[in-house]
Scaffold this motif. Structure first.
Motif, PDB file in Angstrom:
ATOM      1  N   ALA A  21       0.845  -1.196   0.000  1.00  0.00           N
ATOM      2  CA  ALA A  21       0.000   0.000   0.000  1.00  0.00           C
ATOM      3  C   ALA A  21       0.882   1.248   0.000  1.00  0.00           C
ATOM      4  O   ALA A  21       2.042   1.198   0.420  1.00  0.00           O
ATOM      5  N   ASN A  22       0.328   2.341  -0.487  1.00  0.00           N
ATOM      6  CA  ASN A  22       1.013   3.651  -0.465  1.00  0.00           C
ATOM      7  C   ASN A  22       2.396   3.567  -1.117  1.00  0.00           C
ATOM      8  O   ASN A  22       3.397   4.006  -0.551  1.00  0.00           O
ATOM      9  N   VAL A  23       2.425   3.027  -2.308  1.00  0.00           N
ATOM     10  CA  VAL A  23       3.699   2.770  -2.983  1.00  0.00           C
ATOM     11  C   VAL A  23       4.233   4.030  -3.657  1.00  0.00           C
ATOM     12  O   VAL A  23       3.493   4.788  -4.287  1.00  0.00           O
ATOM     13  N   ARG A  24       5.524   4.245  -3.494  1.00  0.00           N
ATOM     14  CA  ARG A  24       6.229   5.280  -4.245  1.00  0.00           C
ATOM     15  C   ARG A  24       7.651   4.799  -4.488  1.00  0.00           C
ATOM     16  O   ARG A  24       8.169   3.960  -3.738  1.00  0.00           O
ATOM     17  N   ARG A  25       8.273   5.308  -5.534  1.00  0.00           N
ATOM     18  CA  ARG A  25       9.650   4.941  -5.857  1.00  0.00           C
ATOM     19  C   ARG A  25      10.512   6.190  -5.815  1.00  0.00           C
ATOM     20  O   ARG A  25      10.083   7.274  -6.212  1.00  0.00           O
ATOM     21  N   GLU A  26      11.714   6.022  -5.319  1.00  0.00           N
ATOM     22  CA  GLU A  26      12.583   7.178  -5.122  1.00  0.00           C
ATOM     23  C   GLU A  26      14.041   6.775  -5.313  1.00  0.00           C
ATOM     24  O   GLU A  26      14.466   5.690  -4.907  1.00  0.00           O
ATOM     25  N   ARG A  27      14.802   7.658  -5.925  1.00  0.00           N
ATOM     26  CA  ARG A  27      16.244   7.468  -6.043  1.00  0.00           C
ATOM     27  C   ARG A  27      16.924   8.241  -4.933  1.00  0.00           C
ATOM     28  O   ARG A  27      16.651   9.428  -4.741  1.00  0.00           O
ATOM     29  N   ILE A  28      17.776   7.589  -4.189  1.00  0.00           N
ATOM     30  CA  ILE A  28      18.472   8.234  -3.082  1.00  0.00           C
ATOM     31  C   ILE A  28      19.955   8.322  -3.398  1.00  0.00           C
ATOM     32  O   ILE A  28      20.604   7.314  -3.676  1.00  0.00           O
ATOM     33  N   GLU A  29      20.464   9.531  -3.375  1.00  0.00           N
ATOM     34  CA  GLU A  29      21.894   9.745  -3.589  1.00  0.00           C
ATOM     35  C   GLU A  29      22.641   9.466  -2.286  1.00  0.00           C
ATOM     36  O   GLU A  29      22.197   9.843  -1.208  1.00  0.00           O
ATOM     37  N   THR A  30      23.760   8.790  -2.400  1.00  0.00           N
ATOM     38  CA  THR A  30      24.589   8.518  -1.231  1.00  0.00           C
ATOM     39  C   THR A  30      26.012   9.009  -1.503  1.00  0.00           C
ATOM     40  O   THR A  30      26.390   9.228  -2.661  1.00  0.00           O
ATOM     41  N   PRO A  31      26.820   9.168  -0.475  1.00  0.00           N
ATOM     42  CA  PRO A  31      28.219   9.544  -0.691  1.00  0.00           C
ATOM     43  C   PRO A  31      29.011   8.497  -1.467  1.00  0.00           C
ATOM     44  O   PRO A  31      30.134   8.768  -1.904  1.00  0.00           O
ATOM     45  N   TRP A  32      28.421   7.308  -1.642  1.00  0.00           N
ATOM     46  CA  TRP A  32      29.092   6.228  -2.377  1.00  0.00           C
ATOM     47  C   TRP A  32      28.394   5.951  -3.711  1.00  0.00           C
ATOM     48  O   TRP A  32      28.513   4.865  -4.265  1.00  0.00           O
ATOM     49  N   GLY A  33      27.692   6.939  -4.215  1.00  0.00           N
ATOM     50  CA  GLY A  33      27.044   6.808  -5.509  1.00  0.00           C
ATOM     51  C   GLY A  33      25.601   6.347  -5.400  1.00  0.00           C
ATOM     52  O   GLY A  33      24.985   6.393  -4.325  1.00  0.00           O
ATOM     53  N   ASP A  37      19.202   0.409  -7.920  1.00  0.00           N
ATOM     54  CA  ASP A  37      17.985   0.824  -8.612  1.00  0.00           C
ATOM     55  C   ASP A  37      17.244   1.797  -7.709  1.00  0.00           C
ATOM     56  O   ASP A  37      17.695   2.115  -6.601  1.00  0.00           O
ATOM     57  N   LEU A  38      16.096   2.260  -8.193  1.00  0.00           N
ATOM     58  CA  LEU A  38      15.214   3.051  -7.347  1.00  0.00           C
ATOM     59  C   LEU A  38      14.776   2.231  -6.143  1.00  0.00           C
ATOM     60  O   LEU A  38      14.604   1.013  -6.239  1.00  0.00           O
ATOM     61  N   LEU A  39      14.572   2.880  -5.020  1.00  0.00           N
ATOM     62  CA  LEU A  39      14.010   2.233  -3.848  1.00  0.00           C
ATOM     63  C   LEU A  39      12.488   2.322  -3.925  1.00  0.00           C
ATOM     64  O   LEU A  39      11.940   3.363  -4.273  1.00  0.00           O
ATOM     65  N   THR A  40      11.825   1.223  -3.618  1.00  0.00           N
ATOM     66  CA  THR A  40      10.367   1.194  -3.577  1.00  0.00           C
ATOM     67  C   THR A  40       9.916   1.266  -2.128  1.00  0.00           C
ATOM     68  O   THR A  40      10.272   0.410  -1.317  1.00  0.00           O
ATOM     69  N   PHE A  41       9.153   2.304  -1.805  1.00  0.00           N
ATOM     70  CA  PHE A  41       8.605   2.490  -0.468  1.00  0.00           C
ATOM     71  C   PHE A  41       7.143   2.055  -0.468  1.00  0.00           C
ATOM     72  O   PHE A  41       6.405   2.333  -1.421  1.00  0.00           O
ATOM     73  N   GLY A  42       6.712   1.381   0.583  1.00  0.00           N
ATOM     74  CA  GLY A  42       5.323   0.972   0.689  1.00  0.00           C
ATOM     75  C   GLY A  42       5.033   0.468   2.080  1.00  0.00           C
ATOM     76  O   GLY A  42       5.881   0.547   2.984  1.00  0.00           O
ATOM     77  N   GLU A  43       3.843  -0.056   2.271  1.00  0.00           N
ATOM     78  CA  GLU A  43       3.443  -0.598   3.558  1.00  0.00           C
ATOM     79  C   GLU A  43       2.767  -1.950   3.369  1.00  0.00           C
ATOM     80  O   GLU A  43       2.067  -2.166   2.383  1.00  0.00           O
ATOM     81  N   LEU A  44       3.003  -2.832   4.329  1.00  0.00           N
ATOM     82  CA  LEU A  44       2.337  -4.135   4.363  1.00  0.00           C
ATOM     83  C   LEU A  44       1.927  -4.388   5.808  1.00  0.00           C
ATOM     84  O   LEU A  44       2.764  -4.291   6.712  1.00  0.00           O
ATOM     85  N   HIS A  45       0.645  -4.645   6.027  1.00  0.00           N
ATOM     86  CA  HIS A  45       0.110  -4.812   7.386  1.00  0.00           C
ATOM     87  C   HIS A  45       0.467  -3.614   8.262  1.00  0.00           C
ATOM     88  O   HIS A  45       0.707  -3.755   9.474  1.00  0.00           O
ATOM     89  N   GLY A  46       0.552  -2.431   7.645  1.00  0.00           N
ATOM     90  CA  GLY A  46       0.851  -1.219   8.384  1.00  0.00           C
ATOM     91  C   GLY A  46       2.314  -0.992   8.681  1.00  0.00           C
ATOM     92  O   GLY A  46       2.683   0.023   9.285  1.00  0.00           O
ATOM     93  N   VAL A  47       3.173  -1.906   8.293  1.00  0.00           N
ATOM     94  CA  VAL A  47       4.613  -1.790   8.549  1.00  0.00           C
ATOM     95  C   VAL A  47       5.292  -1.186   7.322  1.00  0.00           C
ATOM     96  O   VAL A  47       5.123  -1.686   6.202  1.00  0.00           O
ATOM     97  N   PRO A  48       6.076  -0.116   7.487  1.00  0.00           N
ATOM     98  CA  PRO A  48       6.799   0.463   6.347  1.00  0.00           C
ATOM     99  C   PRO A  48       7.868  -0.504   5.822  1.00  0.00           C
ATOM    100  O   PRO A  48       8.620  -1.095   6.598  1.00  0.00           O
TER     101      PRO A  48
END
Length: 291
Positions: A21-33, A37-48
């Protein structure tokens, strides 16, 4: 009440998670590149949940080209409290047939040339790795697998090989003599880096083949691995559903292994001798202790 945020690293055959549920995809820049791939954020049974395909969508990255540091840093920056690694592996034991799951609790690292640490010149740290996985997360995952009716062994030693080629028969026999249980190409240095980032890490190794030590059976090849992976992927989704449901029913407390505070005694370079640029980079994974 403390909240779990479970990071899931998907291996061969597991490139996305359905049913969130509540799915979104995001690219996160890190100091190591950038991460694989994109990170997929969502929820299952209310747990992120935060999902990352280790090899990238379409399986673009071979084991040695996986940006392990960026992957772990991205999950840390995304707010993950724990990481569950899911990966295909070969079996080195007759009693661990294709389709069987193993909760890894030890490693022998035979990889070569991979960046194994976030730390280095300018800020040195030595984290303990005697117990390389989180006992609590491993136990919860094993209980979830058993509840889902999956054939699962709660402990096992993983031989991390460099790849991308599979083993020779002589190598496979040698690893069996060493007492190894399963063999794969991706859990190292992933587990080492998760420890440095103070992220409790557990690994589900899904057996796809008998490697090549059984002379009377077909040697491992990519087609065989992919065929078994399809059925394994169905099983791991059932396991994840039960695991996350169990997480939703309990508060997240600090783990029993001290992983969340392991850097308190690991960094040996005094503040006056630390390289400011190194400290700036390390803030992404060690800001709690570096300030």
């Amino acid at each position: 009440m403390s909240q779990w945020t479970l990071g899931i690293i998907g291996g061969s055959g597991l490139y996305q998670l359905d049913g969130l549920a509540n799915v979104r995809r995001e690219r996160i820049e890190t100091p190591w590149g950038e991460a694989s791939d994109l990170l997929t954020f969502g929820e299952l049974h209310g747990v992120p949940l935060v999902f990352l395909p280790r090899h990238g969508q379409g399986h673009r990255l071979p084991p040695a080209a996986i940006p392990f540091r960026a992957n772990i840093a991205a999950l840390k920056q995304a707010g993950c409290t724990d990481i569950l690694s899911i990966s295909a592996c070969g079996s080195l034991r007759e009693e661990l047939p294709p389709g069987h799951f193993v909760m890894v609790d030890q490693y022998v690292d035979r990889t070569e040339g991979r960046e194994r640490s976030f730390f280095g010149p300018g800020c040195v740290a030595h984290v303990p790795m005697a117990k390389p996985v989180c006992s609590r997360l491993s136990r919860l995952a094993a209980e979830a697998g058993e509840a889902a009716g999956i054939a699962l062994t709660p402990r096992g030693t993983y031989l991390a090989m460099e790849g991308p080629q599979f083993s020779t028969r002589a190598e496979s026999e040698l690893y069996r003599q060493w007492g190894m249980d399963v063999i794969g190409m991706t859990n190292m240095p992933e587990a080492r880096l998760a420890r440095e980032a103070e992220l409790p890490y557990a690994s589900i190794a899904m057996v796809t083949d008998y490697d090549c030590w059984r002379e009377h059976t077909h040697s491992v090849d990519a087609a065989l691995v992919l065929e078994v992976m399809r059925s394994n992927t169905v099983k791991v989704r059932q396991l994840l559903d039960r695991l996350v449901l169990a997480m939703s029913e309990q508060a997240r407390m600090p783990g029993p292994d001290g992983i969340e505070t392991v850097l308190d005694t690991a960094i040996i370079t005094p503040p006056s001798a630390r390289d400011p640029e190194m400290v700036r980079r390390l803030a992404a994974i060690a800001g709690r202790v570096l300030g």
